[in-house]
Enzyme design. Structure first.
Site, PDB file in Angstrom:
ATOM      1  N   ARG A   1       0.781  -1.505  -0.056  1.00  0.00           N
ATOM      2  CA  ARG A   1       0.112   0.199   0.126  1.00  0.00           C
ATOM      3  C   ARG A   1       0.591   1.383  -0.054  1.00  0.00           C
ATOM      4  NH1 ARG A   1      -1.473   1.748   5.040  1.00  0.00           N
ATOM      5  NH2 ARG A   1      -1.928  -0.083   5.400  1.00  0.00           N
TER       6      ARG A   1
ATOM      7  N   TYR B   1     -16.036  18.380 -14.329  1.00  0.00           N
ATOM      8  CA  TYR B   1     -16.477  16.771 -14.444  1.00  0.00           C
ATOM      9  C   TYR B   1     -17.662  16.971 -13.436  1.00  0.00           C
ATOM     10  CZ  TYR B   1     -15.838  11.848 -14.187  1.00  0.00           C
ATOM     11  OH  TYR B   1     -16.650  10.243 -14.544  1.00  0.00           O
TER      12      TYR B   1
ATOM     13  N   ASP C   1      -7.332  19.799 -13.770  1.00  0.00           N
ATOM     14  CA  ASP C   1      -7.614  18.173 -14.191  1.00  0.00           C
ATOM     15  C   ASP C   1      -7.045  18.832 -16.271  1.00  0.00           C
ATOM     16  OD1 ASP C   1      -8.472  15.933 -15.582  1.00  0.00           O
ATOM     17  OD2 ASP C   1     -10.241  16.004 -14.021  1.00  0.00           O
TER      18      ASP C   1
ATOM     19  N   LYS D   1      -8.827   7.719 -19.489  1.00  0.00           N
ATOM     20  CA  LYS D   1      -8.846   8.689 -20.688  1.00  0.00           C
ATOM     21  C   LYS D   1      -7.446   8.097 -20.999  1.00  0.00           C
ATOM     22  CE  LYS D   1     -12.223   8.929 -18.651  1.00  0.00           C
ATOM     23  NZ  LYS D   1     -12.815  10.002 -17.226  1.00  0.00           N
TER      24      LYS D   1
END
Ligand SMILES: *Cc1c(COP(=O)(O)O)cnc(C)c1O
Length: 409
Positions: free
Chosen positions: A67, A119, A191, A216
């Site tokens: 992690r 978004y 972003d 994306k």
């Protein structure tokens, strides 16, 4: 046993080499991609181990528990840091997990100013989740940077923007916004999902953190959900690294491996996305009898064409247009295209199309949709990397089929 090459046991390997003499394509292939020193494997192995052997208490090769750090994740982060001209990058389970972790940097009582056509998932987090930690956001039209000045409050610690915005592809002047944000002591997050680091490097324009939904363009093959943040400032990095480990919204090693594989062809894909998008946009604009207007930052008709040329090194693969007609006309277009798949998301090698008013922005109120220009005849195309002429022909035949069947046309 795998030996990981790190500069020091403290510095994780997700630190990009100092300003590189190499250009984008070279870094995309080589950054974070050293052959395995033990086996010679050119592609580093998938590292699924959750834990790492220590030779004495606290003595290890840069990894302790997966992690906190994982070799595949570190390699991917190194590559992203290099491509975004950052010093550091941190990967997360999704673009949305990246957003959530970033908001957790802010103390309770903080205020965020966000671009108004942000978004949808980011809007949802800012309005429905962040308030639980007493963090509030206001949404501002940053098209005119001076609007930011009026929106800043004493407790504004973060400004958040996307450019181009979704789905109307409006641009925000990152440099102008960064200057105002910094004047008020806030950090700027950009972003950069829509253009990818190939066409825009927000850190070079004054942003403090750049984020991506790697789901994306960066992965580019519509088969991984993943997010990343990149930054230059060591203090911001330390805070986020702490939160990445504490919150634990980390990506799986396999997803990092896949996204890294996708990243290696980002420059090739983005060039073809752009060639195809420009051809489709020009064909749509030429079909003015069937199309009301076309929005593509690479068209001289785009109201911010000048800004696009100044702040971007290319125009991307997203094209939005308004078909002549109503929702039914738009729906017929979407049913008649053969190469564009009707689906949400974007940035994959295959072309996609969607109707924002009902699909990606269906949760936005009709009032807000009107303000943002998300009309019922607005169609968003994610133009893929298929043959240019095949895509142009497909769009043109679907336009004909949709508009000619229009009873009112
Ligand atoms: C998809 C997307 C996100 C969210 O990313 P996920 O990986 O789906 O969580 C954030 N910002 C933009 C611009 C996006 O397109």
């Amino acid at each position: 046993m795998t030996v990981i090459s790190t500069t020091s046991p403290v510095a994780p390997s997700n630190v990009a080499p100092a300003p590189s003499k190499y250009a984008f394509a070279t870094l995309a292939i080589h950054a974070g991609q050293e052959p395995d020193p033990h086996t010679g494997a050119v592609i580093p192995a998938l590292s699924l181990s959750t834990t790492y052997k220590q030779s004495a208490v606290g003595v290890h090769q840069g990894f302790e528990y997966s992690r906190s750090g994982n070799p595949n994740r570190a390699d991917f982060e190194t590559a992203i840091a290099a491509l975004e001209k950052a010093n550091y990058a941190l990967a997360f389970a999704s673009g949305s997990a990246t957003t959530a972790t970033l908001v957790n940097m802010l103390p309770g009582g903080s205020h965020i100013v966000s671009v108004n056509d942000v978004y949808g998932g980011t809007y949802r987090y800012f309005t429905k989740v962040a308030p639980n930690s007493n963090v509030k956001a206001t949404f501002v039209d940053l098209f005119d940077p001076t609007n930011l000045r009026n929106a800043m409050q004493d407790n504004t610690r973060m400004v958040w923007l996307e450019t181009p915005t979704n789905p109307t592809l409006r641009l925000v002047d990152v440099r102008a916004i960064a200057d105002i944000a910094h004047e008020f002591g806030a950090i700027l997050v950009v972003d950069n999902t829509f253009l990818s680091p190939y066409f825009q490097n927000p850190l070079e324009l004054g942003a403090d953190i750049v984020v991506h939904s790697c789901t994306k363009y960066i992965n580019g093959h519509s088969d991984v959900v993943l997010g990343v943040a990149a930054m230059r400032d060591a203090q911001i990095y330390d805070k986020l690294k702490f939160l990445q480990n504490s919150i634990g919204a980390i990506p799986a090693p396999f997803d990092c491996f896949m996204a890294h594989r996708g990243l290696k062809t980002l420059h090739l894909r983005m060039r073809q996305h752009e060639t195809n998008a420009l051809a489709v946009a020009e064909a749509l604009e030429a079909a003015s009898g069937l199309v009301e207007n076309v929005i593509y930052p690479g068209l001289p008709s785009h109201p911010q064409y000048e800004l696009a040329q100044r702040q971007q090194s290319g125009f991307g693969g997203m094209v939005t247009f308004r078909i002549r007609g109503d929702l039914a006309t738009a729906d017929r277009f979407l049913q008649n295209v053969k190469l564009f798949t009707l689906a949400e998301s974007l940035g994959g090698v295959e072309s996609l199309c969607e109707l924002p008013a009902i699909m990606t922005h269906g949760a936005v109120s009709a009032e807000d949709r009107a303000v943002l220009g998300i009309t019922d005849n607005l169609i968003r195309l994610s133009v893929g990397v298929e043959d240019t002429q095949d895509l142009v022909q497909d769009v043109l035949q679907a336009l004909q089929a949709a508009v000619e069947a229009n009873p009112s046309a």
